[in-house]
Design a protein around this motif. Structure first.
Motif, mmCIF file in Angstrom:
data_model
loop_
_atom_site.group_PDB
_atom_site.id
_atom_site.type_symbol
_atom_site.label_atom_id
_atom_site.label_comp_id
_atom_site.label_asym_id
_atom_site.label_seq_id
_atom_site.Cartn_x
_atom_site.Cartn_y
_atom_site.Cartn_z
ATOM 1 N N ASP A 1 0.956 -1.120 -0.066
ATOM 2 C CA ASP A 1 0.067 -0.100 0.081
ATOM 3 C C ASP A 1 0.708 1.249 0.051
ATOM 4 O O ASP A 1 0.561 2.151 -0.810
ATOM 5 C CB ASP A 1 -0.897 0.116 1.313
ATOM 6 C CG ASP A 1 -1.899 -0.960 1.115
ATOM 7 O OD1 ASP A 1 -2.193 -1.401 0.141
ATOM 8 O OD2 ASP A 1 -2.854 -1.257 2.051
ATOM 9 N N ARG A 2 1.974 1.105 0.846
ATOM 10 C CA ARG A 2 2.684 2.523 0.808
ATOM 11 C C ARG A 2 3.364 2.706 -0.433
ATOM 12 O O ARG A 2 3.651 4.117 -0.679
ATOM 13 C CB ARG A 2 3.509 2.341 2.325
ATOM 14 C CG ARG A 2 3.023 2.822 3.382
ATOM 15 C CD ARG A 2 3.657 2.293 4.760
ATOM 16 N NE ARG A 2 2.692 2.531 5.886
ATOM 17 C CZ ARG A 2 1.426 2.205 6.297
ATOM 18 N NH1 ARG A 2 0.915 1.324 5.437
ATOM 19 N NH2 ARG A 2 1.062 2.816 7.238
ATOM 20 N N ARG A 3 4.168 1.696 -0.933
ATOM 21 C CA ARG A 3 4.891 1.927 -2.140
ATOM 22 C C ARG A 3 4.170 2.291 -3.359
ATOM 23 O O ARG A 3 4.325 3.075 -3.940
ATOM 24 C CB ARG A 3 5.558 0.585 -2.681
ATOM 25 C CG ARG A 3 6.459 0.099 -1.484
ATOM 26 C CD ARG A 3 7.558 1.009 -1.346
ATOM 27 N NE ARG A 3 7.466 2.116 -0.761
ATOM 28 C CZ ARG A 3 7.580 2.390 0.541
ATOM 29 N NH1 ARG A 3 7.553 1.349 1.379
ATOM 30 N NH2 ARG A 3 7.163 3.631 1.268
ATOM 31 N N ARG A 4 2.704 1.815 -3.099
ATOM 32 C CA ARG A 4 1.747 2.108 -4.217
ATOM 33 C C ARG A 4 1.312 3.805 -4.102
ATOM 34 O O ARG A 4 1.241 4.240 -5.186
ATOM 35 C CB ARG A 4 0.217 1.267 -4.231
ATOM 36 C CG ARG A 4 -0.454 1.502 -5.304
ATOM 37 C CD ARG A 4 -1.898 0.592 -5.286
ATOM 38 N NE ARG A 4 -1.504 -0.822 -5.035
ATOM 39 C CZ ARG A 4 -1.812 -1.352 -3.782
ATOM 40 N NH1 ARG A 4 -2.340 -0.846 -3.064
ATOM 41 N NH2 ARG A 4 -1.436 -2.740 -3.657
ATOM 42 N N VAL A 5 0.896 4.176 -3.044
ATOM 43 C CA VAL A 5 0.803 5.378 -2.623
ATOM 44 C C VAL A 5 1.822 6.355 -3.228
ATOM 45 O O VAL A 5 1.751 7.451 -3.846
ATOM 46 C CB VAL A 5 0.239 5.642 -1.339
ATOM 47 C CG1 VAL A 5 0.053 7.166 -0.935
ATOM 48 C CG2 VAL A 5 -1.132 5.130 -1.167
ATOM 49 N N GLU A 6 2.887 5.967 -2.677
ATOM 50 C CA GLU A 6 4.291 6.623 -3.009
ATOM 51 C C GLU A 6 4.475 6.662 -4.468
ATOM 52 O O GLU A 6 4.754 7.950 -5.072
ATOM 53 C CB GLU A 6 5.493 5.994 -2.391
ATOM 54 C CG GLU A 6 6.753 6.853 -2.530
ATOM 55 C CD GLU A 6 7.846 6.342 -2.033
ATOM 56 O OE1 GLU A 6 8.777 5.970 -2.573
ATOM 57 O OE2 GLU A 6 7.799 5.729 -0.485
ATOM 58 N N ALA A 7 4.345 5.697 -5.153
ATOM 59 C CA ALA A 7 4.311 5.626 -6.590
ATOM 60 C C ALA A 7 3.329 6.655 -7.294
ATOM 61 O O ALA A 7 3.549 7.336 -8.278
ATOM 62 C CB ALA A 7 4.087 4.404 -7.337
ATOM 63 N N ILE A 8 1.994 6.672 -6.891
ATOM 64 C CA ILE A 8 1.070 7.315 -7.342
ATOM 65 C C ILE A 8 1.429 8.735 -7.154
ATOM 66 O O ILE A 8 1.304 9.779 -8.242
ATOM 67 C CB ILE A 8 -0.270 7.179 -6.886
ATOM 68 C CG1 ILE A 8 -0.802 5.690 -7.313
ATOM 69 C CG2 ILE A 8 -1.352 8.112 -6.952
ATOM 70 C CD1 ILE A 8 -1.917 5.245 -6.524
ATOM 71 N N THR B 1 -5.678 14.891 10.294
ATOM 72 C CA THR B 1 -5.357 15.505 8.962
ATOM 73 C C THR B 1 -4.487 14.836 8.158
ATOM 74 O O THR B 1 -3.633 14.457 8.587
ATOM 75 C CB THR B 1 -4.473 16.787 9.370
ATOM 76 O OG1 THR B 1 -5.242 17.694 10.169
ATOM 77 C CG2 THR B 1 -4.583 17.775 8.008
ATOM 78 N N ILE B 2 -5.102 14.488 6.931
ATOM 79 C CA ILE B 2 -4.247 13.613 6.059
ATOM 80 C C ILE B 2 -3.463 14.437 5.115
ATOM 81 O O ILE B 2 -2.427 13.773 4.570
ATOM 82 C CB ILE B 2 -5.083 12.640 5.310
ATOM 83 C CG1 ILE B 2 -5.929 13.388 4.358
ATOM 84 C CG2 ILE B 2 -5.996 11.903 6.135
ATOM 85 C CD1 ILE B 2 -6.798 12.494 3.448
ATOM 86 N N LEU B 3 -3.582 15.750 4.950
ATOM 87 C CA LEU B 3 -2.785 16.599 4.225
ATOM 88 C C LEU B 3 -2.839 18.197 4.755
ATOM 89 O O LEU B 3 -3.703 18.457 5.070
ATOM 90 C CB LEU B 3 -3.401 16.664 2.766
ATOM 91 C CG LEU B 3 -2.742 17.436 1.704
ATOM 92 C CD1 LEU B 3 -2.993 16.651 0.181
ATOM 93 C CD2 LEU B 3 -3.321 18.941 1.622
ATOM 94 N N ASN C 1 0.806 7.431 5.926
ATOM 95 C CA ASN C 1 0.238 6.650 7.014
ATOM 96 C C ASN C 1 -1.315 6.557 7.127
ATOM 97 O O ASN C 1 -1.930 5.517 6.736
ATOM 98 C CB ASN C 1 0.920 6.765 8.271
ATOM 99 C CG ASN C 1 2.356 6.423 8.338
ATOM 100 O OD1 ASN C 1 2.950 6.204 7.464
ATOM 101 N ND2 ASN C 1 3.022 6.411 9.453
ATOM 102 N N ALA C 2 -1.720 7.720 7.419
ATOM 103 C CA ALA C 2 -3.201 8.007 7.404
ATOM 104 C C ALA C 2 -3.931 7.668 6.094
ATOM 105 O O ALA C 2 -5.000 6.937 5.990
ATOM 106 C CB ALA C 2 -3.386 9.447 7.754
ATOM 107 N N LEU C 3 -3.239 7.998 5.047
ATOM 108 C CA LEU C 3 -3.745 7.652 3.678
ATOM 109 C C LEU C 3 -4.048 6.295 3.398
ATOM 110 O O LEU C 3 -5.115 5.738 3.079
ATOM 111 C CB LEU C 3 -3.195 8.309 2.541
ATOM 112 C CG LEU C 3 -3.828 8.417 1.079
ATOM 113 C CD1 LEU C 3 -4.885 9.426 1.375
ATOM 114 C CD2 LEU C 3 -2.714 9.276 0.206
ATOM 115 N N CYS C 4 -3.009 5.485 3.768
ATOM 116 C CA CYS C 4 -3.071 3.954 3.773
ATOM 117 C C CYS C 4 -4.186 3.232 4.521
ATOM 118 O O CYS C 4 -4.892 2.275 4.359
ATOM 119 C CB CYS C 4 -1.752 3.403 3.906
ATOM 120 S SG CYS C 4 -0.427 3.718 2.524
#
Length: 537
Positions: A22-29, A289-291, A317-320
């Motif tokens: 999940d973290r690598r996917r979010v980071e890639a996006i 807060t996520i952002l 972290n929160a986003l995942c």
């Protein structure tokens, strides 16, 4: 003996399999989004000198940082923030670049959270810094990318709230306030703590600025909020900030963002740090807060280069966590009630509001029950705060004593004026607690409240936590005095104790989850309005 060899330190955790993916996917996006917009990646050291973050403007307390020392004994820290190190990097390594420069990062920050809060101290962040352009176009570009960052990660329901630091600072500039008073006002406004804010401003004295500040926590919503603010306060600098904010809002609406943005003039966090537009993102299912981001035109000059800048960071972290959570966005508003006397008082208020309380009154052993169109959750007082902070409940009814001892990240919106009592310092009758040079010992069920009280007095004391009848501690010679809740004072008198100083008033308060307040604004405001009217009957 390796006592901790099988454990991870508090505030840290292992990540396995899908969590890593999940973290690598979010980071890639996010990285793809940033690169598409011509941002270049930078990395800064995990360990930085403490001096990088030693600024009143950053809003990072020294107590929140993980401190180390290098081989010369100089104080270093695990990076608690990504923007300051990048400002240092730009000022020292990129000062000869053609500005503006667009930079992005994917790296962790380390911040101490309160004990047993269920939050990790190691937070993965992805974000951007747009440096060298002070224009509105730069602000629009960065906020648009923040919107796109959440959209591309398929966040179901989110809001971006906007403000402008110049509006609040224009008000403060007209008031003769000490730094500590300014900090308290910011804290009360950010927490939408109407009652505490009102009490403090009453002590400062009546003036136009105090009256508008009292109204700030309620000034959030659509563009009409700006018009309301202008009608309440007429000042050249304040109006300039509001006009700028209105233009930003309208441009974002023209880009199709209207359903996901709102204006919140109480967004005054780090008001010394931000110099222009400020924004934060909330999502359904997250209590944090996520952002967050904004314009910070003065920071880089602290490192020797005068350059405007704007940026934001995403809490990966929160986003995942949101992505993994099954969120029912159509569930009823959930209200956490403190069991016992406050529960009974709450039921009485609900009846005045016209809600059906029959299930609550014949609850048996059930802990989650319907109340009209809402859902009530019965729990102990400290758990009310935990449930609201984490977003599993939207609203809570809890005593100010519990908020003072356990509270952290939520809005405190209404004083219900029920269960009134007070915190007080008491000692054996006839003794002078504040005299002499001997270090005092204080017993309390509320060590945080006691610690903050004596800190305000500039006194060093030893605090012992007592779970039961705290009046026993001085009678047995364990303590010189106690900090406890006092209603009539009869228990103190019967045990030979007397009040030395009253610390703060206590009553039942209504708290609201920060994300829920933004995402379910109309529903929650309607409930709060009815509840406040009922409390005045």
């Amino acid at each position: 003996m390796k006592r901790y060899s099988k454990l991870t330190p508090q505030g840290s955790r292992d990540l396995l399999f899908e969590e890593c993916d999940d973290r690598r996917r979010v980071e890639a996006i996010l990285s793809d989004l940033f690169k598409e917009n011509n941002y270049r990646k930078v990395m800064t050291p995990t360990i930085e000198f403490f001096d990088v973050f030693k600024s009143d403007n950053l809003g990072i307390e020294a107590e929140e940082m993980y401190k180390l020392s290098d081989n010369q004994g100089r104080t270093t820290v695990l990076r608690p923030d990504n923007t300051a190190p990048i400002a240092r990097l730009v000022a020292t390594r990129l000062s000869d670049e053609d500005f503006p420069v667009r930079l992005y990062y994917n790296q962790n920050v380390y911040v101490r959270n309160k004990q047993l809060a269920g939050r990790t101290d190691e937070i993965e962040q992805s974000g951007i810094e747009f440096i060298g352009d002070g224009s509105m176009d730069a602000d629009i570009e960065v906020i648009s990318m923040a919107y796109e960052a959440l959209k591309r990660n398929e966040v179901q329901s989110f809001k971006l709230e906007l403000c402008h630091a110049g509006f609040f600072n224009a008000i403060l500039d007209k008031m003769n306030l000490s730094p500590s008073q300014k900090a308290d006002i910011c804290s009360f406004i950010e927490g939408k703590n109407y009652s505490a804010l009102g009490d403090m401003l009453d002590k400062i004295g009546d003036c136009t600025e105090a009256r508008i500040i009292k109204k700030l926590p309620r000034l959030f919503g659509d563009v009409s909020v700006i018009n309301e603010a202008k009608s309440l306060y007429n000042d050249k600098n304040a109006n300039q900030a509001l006009d700028y904010l209105k233009e930003v809002y309208e441009k974002l609406c023209s880009l199709g963002f209207k359903d996901n943005i709102l204006i919140d003039l109480s967004l005054v966090n780090r008001s010394n740090y931000y110099t222009g537009v400020i924004f934060r993102g909330y999502a359904q299912g997250s209590g944090v807060t996520i952002l967050s981001g904004g314009r910070y035109d003065n920071l880089i000059s602290e490192f020797g280069l005068d350059a405007p800048a704007v940026g934001f960071g995403v809490d990966v972290n929160a986003l995942c966590d949101i992505m993994r959570e099954e969120i029912n966005i159509d569930r009823p508003i959930r209200i956490a009630l403190t069991k016992g006397r406050l529960e009974k008082s709450s039921v009485a208020l609900f009846k005045i509001m016209g809600l059906d309380t029959s299930e609550l009154e014949k609850k048996g052993r059930r802990l989650i029950l319907p109340v009209g169109d809402y859902e009530a959750v019965l729990s102990k007082a400290p758990d009310v705060i935990t449930y609201v902070e984490h977003g599993v409940c939207d609203i809570g009814v809890v005593g100010k004593d519990t908020i003072a001892e356990h509270g952290n990240s939520f809005y405190e919106v209404i004083d219900l004026n029920i269960g009134r009592c007070r915190f007080a310092l008491a000692c054996p009758k006839g003794t002078d607690f504040f005299s002499g040079y001997k270090r005092k010992v204080v017993a309390s069920k509320y060590p945080k409240v006691a610690r903050e009280y004596f800190k305000s007095k500039g006194m060093d004391v030893d605090i012992i936590k007592i779970e039961g009848s705290v009046e026993l501690a001085p009678l047995l010679g364990l303590a010189d005095g106690i900090v406890d809740i006092v209603e009539t004072g009869s228990t103190l008198k019967e045990n030979g104790l007397e009040i030395v100083d009253e610390i703060m008033p206590i009553s039942a308060r209504v708290i609201v989850n920060m994300a829920s307040m933004k995402l379910r604004k109309d529903e929650i405001e309607s409930f709060l309005k009815d509840l406040e009217l009922a409390s005045q009957v």
